[in-house]
Design a protein around this motif. Structure first.
Motif, PDB file in Angstrom:
ATOM      1  N   LEU A  41      15.248  32.270  48.156  1.00 49.03           N
ATOM      2  CA  LEU A  41      13.935  31.882  47.624  1.00 49.03           C
ATOM      3  C   LEU A  41      13.982  30.633  46.754  1.00 49.03           C
ATOM      4  N   SER A  42      15.051  30.486  45.973  1.00 53.33           N
ATOM      5  CA  SER A  42      15.153  29.384  45.016  1.00 53.33           C
ATOM      6  C   SER A  42      15.988  28.247  45.595  1.00 53.33           C
ATOM      7  N   ASP A  43      15.428  27.043  45.600  1.00 50.63           N
ATOM      8  CA  ASP A  43      16.168  25.879  46.101  1.00 50.63           C
ATOM      9  C   ASP A  43      17.369  25.562  45.215  1.00 50.63           C
ATOM     10  N   GLY A  44      17.224  25.741  43.924  1.00 49.87           N
ATOM     11  CA  GLY A  44      18.327  25.436  43.018  1.00 49.87           C
ATOM     12  C   GLY A  44      19.499  26.373  43.203  1.00 49.87           C
ATOM     13  N   VAL A  45      19.230  27.673  43.335  1.00 49.98           N
ATOM     14  CA  VAL A  45      20.300  28.648  43.541  1.00 49.98           C
ATOM     15  C   VAL A  45      20.981  28.390  44.883  1.00 49.98           C
ATOM     16  N   LYS A  46      20.195  28.079  45.914  1.00 48.53           N
ATOM     17  CA  LYS A  46      20.763  27.770  47.235  1.00 48.53           C
ATOM     18  C   LYS A  46      21.675  26.547  47.151  1.00 48.53           C
ATOM     19  N   LEU A  47      21.239  25.518  46.457  1.00 46.39           N
ATOM     20  CA  LEU A  47      22.052  24.310  46.307  1.00 46.39           C
ATOM     21  C   LEU A  47      23.364  24.628  45.601  1.00 46.39           C
ATOM     22  N   GLY A  48      23.305  25.502  44.604  1.00 38.86           N
ATOM     23  CA  GLY A  48      24.516  25.899  43.897  1.00 38.86           C
ATOM     24  C   GLY A  48      25.522  26.570  44.813  1.00 38.86           C
ATOM     25  N   PHE A  49      25.040  27.477  45.653  1.00 37.50           N
ATOM     26  CA  PHE A  49      25.933  28.146  46.600  1.00 37.50           C
ATOM     27  C   PHE A  49      26.460  27.177  47.654  1.00 37.50           C
ATOM     28  N   ASP A  50      25.632  26.235  48.079  1.00 39.76           N
ATOM     29  CA  ASP A  50      26.023  25.325  49.158  1.00 39.76           C
ATOM     30  C   ASP A  50      27.021  24.267  48.695  1.00 39.76           C
ATOM     31  N   THR A  51      26.838  23.731  47.481  1.00 39.92           N
ATOM     32  CA  THR A  51      27.671  22.601  47.031  1.00 39.92           C
ATOM     33  C   THR A  51      28.533  22.934  45.826  1.00 39.92           C
ATOM     34  N   GLY A  52      28.318  24.099  45.215  1.00 39.47           N
ATOM     35  CA  GLY A  52      29.016  24.459  43.988  1.00 39.47           C
ATOM     36  C   GLY A  52      28.082  24.304  42.800  1.00 39.47           C
ATOM     37  N   PHE A  53      28.132  25.293  41.901  1.00 39.39           N
ATOM     38  CA  PHE A  53      27.242  25.225  40.734  1.00 39.39           C
ATOM     39  C   PHE A  53      27.692  24.173  39.720  1.00 39.39           C
ATOM     40  N   ASP A  54      28.885  23.629  39.931  1.00 42.93           N
ATOM     41  CA  ASP A  54      29.366  22.563  39.061  1.00 42.93           C
ATOM     42  C   ASP A  54      29.377  21.213  39.769  1.00 42.93           C
ATOM     43  N   SER A  55      28.729  21.102  40.924  1.00 40.75           N
ATOM     44  CA  SER A  55      28.777  19.871  41.715  1.00 40.75           C
ATOM     45  C   SER A  55      27.831  18.812  41.184  1.00 40.75           C
ATOM     46  N   GLY A  56      28.043  17.583  41.616  1.00 37.09           N
ATOM     47  CA  GLY A  56      27.145  16.499  41.253  1.00 37.09           C
ATOM     48  C   GLY A  56      25.743  16.718  41.781  1.00 37.09           C
ATOM     49  N   SER A  57      25.638  17.333  42.949  1.00 42.40           N
ATOM     50  CA  SER A  57      24.312  17.604  43.520  1.00 42.40           C
ATOM     51  C   SER A  57      23.546  18.600  42.662  1.00 42.40           C
ATOM     52  N   THR A  58      24.228  19.663  42.210  1.00 34.98           N
ATOM     53  CA  THR A  58      23.577  20.637  41.332  1.00 34.98           C
ATOM     54  C   THR A  58      23.180  19.982  40.018  1.00 34.98           C
ATOM     55  N   LEU A  59      24.063  19.158  39.493  1.00 40.45           N
ATOM     56  CA  LEU A  59      23.769  18.490  38.221  1.00 40.45           C
ATOM     57  C   LEU A  59      22.537  17.602  38.350  1.00 40.45           C
ATOM     58  N   ASP A  60      22.444  16.867  39.443  1.00 44.47           N
ATOM     59  CA  ASP A  60      21.287  15.999  39.653  1.00 44.47           C
ATOM     60  C   ASP A  60      20.019  16.822  39.761  1.00 44.47           C
ATOM     61  N   TYR A  61      20.098  17.984  40.389  1.00 43.64           N
ATOM     62  CA  TYR A  61      18.942  18.869  40.511  1.00 43.64           C
ATOM     63  C   TYR A  61      18.505  19.379  39.130  1.00 43.64           C
ATOM     64  N   VAL A  62      19.479  19.727  38.308  1.00 45.99           N
ATOM     65  CA  VAL A  62      19.178  20.209  36.955  1.00 45.99           C
ATOM     66  C   VAL A  62      18.536  19.104  36.123  1.00 45.99           C
ATOM     67  N   TYR A  63      19.037  17.883  36.270  1.00 44.85           N
ATOM     68  CA  TYR A  63      18.452  16.751  35.549  1.00 44.85           C
ATOM     69  C   TYR A  63      16.994  16.538  35.939  1.00 44.85           C
ATOM     70  N   ARG A  64      16.687  16.647  37.233  1.00 46.81           N
ATOM     71  CA  ARG A  64      15.307  16.421  37.685  1.00 46.81           C
ATOM     72  C   ARG A  64      14.368  17.494  37.161  1.00 46.81           C
TER      73      ARG A  64
END
Length: 585
Positions: free
Chosen positions: A334-357
Motif C-alpha cells: 500500500l505504501s510507496d515508501g515502504v515498498k521502496l525500502g524493501f526494493d532498494t534498502g531502507f538505508d539506500s540513496g533512493s529511500t533517503l531521497d524519498y524521505v527528503y521529498r
C-alpha cells in the motif's frame, strides 16, 4: 567579596540571555581559567553568586547564566522552545565565553545543579565538549512527581491542550537546612514556580537518554548526590555514574543534604571536594581515552553484536518482531515508501531521497495514510532535520571561504541522489566554482545527474561513480576541494578502518584551511526495530547499525587532520552535523 558584572550574550536564534561575571581576584600568571555555572530550575544565576567567594578558586573567573525564561533573561517563566534549545544555548554560551572573554574551552570547569545538571549532561553527551571537567550536583534525572501516572498524563494533556504550565510543589524548607537560604528564596522576586510541560517532558526524555548512554561522556566528572533529597530520585543518578564513560570520575553521597546541594547549611564539605577535584583536573589533566578502536571493543560494539544475534524462535520478542516484519510486508503493498525500502534498502540513496521529498504516496487514502505514518517516524524526522543542519553548515563554510577570498570547490563523496546539497547550493546568490558529486551506486549517479540538469546546475556540477572508502581515489580529486561533505555515510559502516581510510583520503585532498562537513549518529531510539525489521541496501541483509558517540566520531576526524569548529544536532539527539577545518599536517 567579588562584584558581579551584568552582561548579555546572543543565542543561535537571536535571543539575548543574561549572565553574570565575577572576574578572578588573583593573577597567577597562567592562562585564564573559568568556572561556568548553571542554576536549578525555577531559579537564576544570582542564586549561585555565593560560590564565587566560597569556592577556593581565586585564580578563576566565575560565570553564571540565567536560562531562557529564568531570572533576567527573556521568555515565559519556566519555558523554552524545547529542551534541546536550552542545551544548544549552553554551547552558544561556551562559544561566547571563548570569543568574548578569551578563555579556551580546556580551561573551563562546568558546575551545574539539578535541572541545570541535566542540561549540561545532555550537552556533554551530544556535543563532546573539551572542558576540563564537570561537577554535577543533584542532577534531576527523575523528578519525584508523587502523582501516579503523572508523566503519561502530562503527555496526553499536552497532546490535547498544547503547551501549558504546572507549578512546582517544592517548598523552600525542603531544599535546604540553611535558614538564610530559605529566607532569601522566599524573598527573591526573580524566582518563579511555573515550568512548562514542554520543558518538563523534554527534561524526562533527555534524562532517560543520557542515563542510558552515559558511556558516551568522556569528560572528567564529579557527581554530588544529596542523601536526603526530597525532589529527585537517587537511583538514576547512581545508574548514570556507573555507566559514565569518563576515565576520571567520582561520586559523593552527602548524608542529610536536601536538594539544594550547593546551598545546604553544611555545604563546606561539598565545596571542599569540588575545589580538590577541580584543582587536580587542572594540575594533572586526564589523558583522553582513545576511541579509535571502538569498533573492535566497547559498549557500542557489544550493542551491535546483540542486535545482530538471533532471538530464540518462540520467545515473546521474536514473535513480536516477526509480527512487525509481517506488518511491514503488508504495508509494502500500500505504501510507496515502504515498498521502496524493501526494493532498494531502507538505508539506500533512493529511500533517503524519498524521505527528503516528504510527500506521502500510496494506493488510495489508506496507502497514503500508512506512508505518512512511515515518513513521520522519528528516524525520518531526524533525517530531514539533519538535511537542514547540513545545509546550514554548508552555507557557513562557503561564507568562510568567501571571506578568506578562496575558491569554493565542493565534493560530496557519497551524495545519494544529491538532493540535499543541490537544493542548499541552488539558493545561494553566488554559486560555487565547482561541485563534484560521487556515489558508489550507478542508479544514484544516473538519477543525481538528472537532478543536476533539473536544477540548472549543469555548468558547474557533475556526478561520477566513485568509492568513498578508496583513499587513493579521494586523494587525487581534481580540482582539489576546499569543502568536502560526508553525509549519512559513515553511520552505515561499523568499521573505523574504513572511515579512517576515507577521512585520510579527504585530508590528502582538502587544502589547508579548507572545510569538512560530516555527520554522525550518536543515538537512535529505534535501533532494535531497525535491526530486527528493516533491510539494508546490501542484498537485503538486516540493517544493524553500530552507533558512534560524538566523541568517537570527532576523534576519527581529528586523527585525520581536521579540527571541529561547529556542530548541530536534532532535538532528539539522533543525528549530528559538524563543521571542521583542515589544519596543518
Amino acid at each position: 567579596m567579588r562584584q558581579a558584572q551584568s552582561l548579555h550574550f546572543s543565542t543561535h536564534d537571536g535571543v539575548e540571555l543574561h549572565y553574570r561575571h565575577w572576574p578572578a581576584t588573583l593573577n597567577e600568571h597562567q592562562p585564564r581559567r573559568a568556572v561556568v555555572m548553571f542554576h536549578r530550575g525555577h531559579e537564576h544565576g544570582g542564586r549561585m553568586a555565593h560560590l564565587a567567594d566560597e569556592l577556593d578558586m581565586a585564580g578563576c573567573d566565575f560565570f553564571a547564566w540565567d536560562a531562557r525564561g529564568h531570572g533576567l533573561s527573556p521568555g515565559a517563566r519556566g519555558d523554552s522552545p524545547s529542551f534541546a534549545t536550552s542545551v544548544r544555548d549552553v554551547q552558544t554560551f561556551i562559544e561566547h565565553l571563548q570569543r568574548q572573554h578569551g578563555i579556551e574551552e580546556p580551561n573551563m570547569v562546568v558546575l551545574a545543579q539539578s535541572v541545570g545538571a541535566v542540561v549540561v549532561a545532555t550537552w556533554a553527551h551530544d556535543y563532546n565538549p573539551k572542558v576540563r571537567c564537570l561537577v554535577l550536583a543533584s542532577p534531576a534525572f527523575k523528578v519525584k512527581l508523587y502523582v501516579p501516572f503523572a508523566r503519561p498524563g502530562l503527555k496526553l494533556m499536552k497532546a490535547v491542550r498544547g503547551n501549558f504550565f504546572v507549578n512546582s510543589y517544592v517548598k523552600p524548607r525542603l531544599l535546604t537546612h540553611d535558614a538564610d537560604r530559605v529566607a532569601s528564596y522566599k524573598a527573591d522576586p526573580l524566582i518563579s514556580r511555573p515550568i512548562s510541560v514542554t520543558m518538563l517532558l523534554g527534561l524526562y526524555e533527555a534524562a532517560d537518554r543520557v542515563v542510558a548512554d552515559a558511556q558516551a561522556i568522556q569528560v572528567p566528572t564529579q557527581l554530588l548526590v544529596s542523601g536526603a533529597d526530597l525532589v529527585v530520585e537517587r537511583a538514576p543518578q547512581e545508574r548514570f555514574f556507573e555507566r559514565l564513560g569518563s576515565a576520571r570520575k567520582e561520586m559523593h553521597v552527602l548524608p542529610g543534604f536536601f536538594h539544594d546541594t550547593l546551598g545546604e547549611r553544611e555545604r563546606s564539605h561539598a565545596l571542599a571536594r569540588i575545589t580538590r577535584f577541580v584543582s587536580h583536573c587542572f594540575e594533572a589533566p586526564a589523558a583522553p581515552v582513545s576511541l579509535l578502536d571502538a569498533d573492535r571493543v566497547g559498549p557500542t560494539l557489544a550493542e551491535a553484536e546483540s542486535l545482530a544475534a538471533p532471538l530464540p524462535r518462540y520467545s515473546p520478542r521474536a514473535l513480536y518482531w516477526r509480527a512487525t516484519r509481517a506488518g511491514l510486508r503488508l504495508g509494502k503493498g500500500l505504501s510507496d515508501g515502504v515498498k521502496l525500502g524493501f526494493d532498494t534498502g531502507f538505508d539506500s540513496g533512493s529511500t533517503l531521497d524519498y524521505v527528503y521529498r516528504n510527500q506521502a504516496t500510496g494506493k488510495g487514502a489508506l496507502g497514503q495514510k500508512i506512508d505518512r505514518s512511515y515518513l513521520d517516524s522519528i528516524g525520518w524526522r531526524g533525517i530531514r532535520q539533519r538535511k537542514l543542519h547540513a545545509e546550514e553548515l554548508l552555507r557557513e563554510a562557503i561564507a568562510r571561504l568567501r571571506d578568506a577570498q578562496r575558491p569554493v570547490h565542493i565534493v560530496d563523496i557519497a551524495a545519494g541522489h544529491g538532493r540535499y546539497i543541490l537544493e542548499a547550493l541552488n539558493t545561494l546568490a553566488e554559486k560555487p566554482d565547482s561541485i563534484l558529486l560521487r556515489d558508489y551506486s550507478e542508479l544514484n549517479v544516473q538519477q543525481g545527474s538528472a537532478l543536476i540538469q533539473a536544477k540548472g546546475l549543469g555548468e558547474i556540477a557533475r556526478f561520477v561513480q566513485g568509492d568513498a572508502f578508496d583513499r587513493a581515489s579521494l586523494a587525487s580529486l581534481d580540482p582539489r576541494p576546499t569543502l568536502a561533505v560526508v553525509s549519512g555515510l559513515y553511520e552505515l559502516f561499523a568499521s573505523n578502518t574504513l572511515v579512517s581510510n576515507s577521512l585520510a583520503g579527504l585530508a590528502d585532498a582538502v587544502e589547508e584551511g579548507g572545510y569538512l562537513v560530516y555527520t554522525g549518529q550518536p543515538w537512535h531510539p529505534q535501533l532494535e526495530m531497525i535491526a530486527r525489521a528493516l533491510t539494508s541496501h546490501r542484498q537485503g541483509q538486516a540493517w544493524v547499525m553500530r552507533r558512534r558517540s560524538q566523541a568517537e566520531m570527532d576523534q576519527l576526524v581529528e586523527a585525520a587532520g581536521f579540527r571541529k569548529i561547529s556542530q548541530r544536532i536534532d532535538e532528539w539527539g539522533i543525528f549530528s552535523v559538524s563543521l571542521a577545518q583542515r589544519v596543518r599536517a
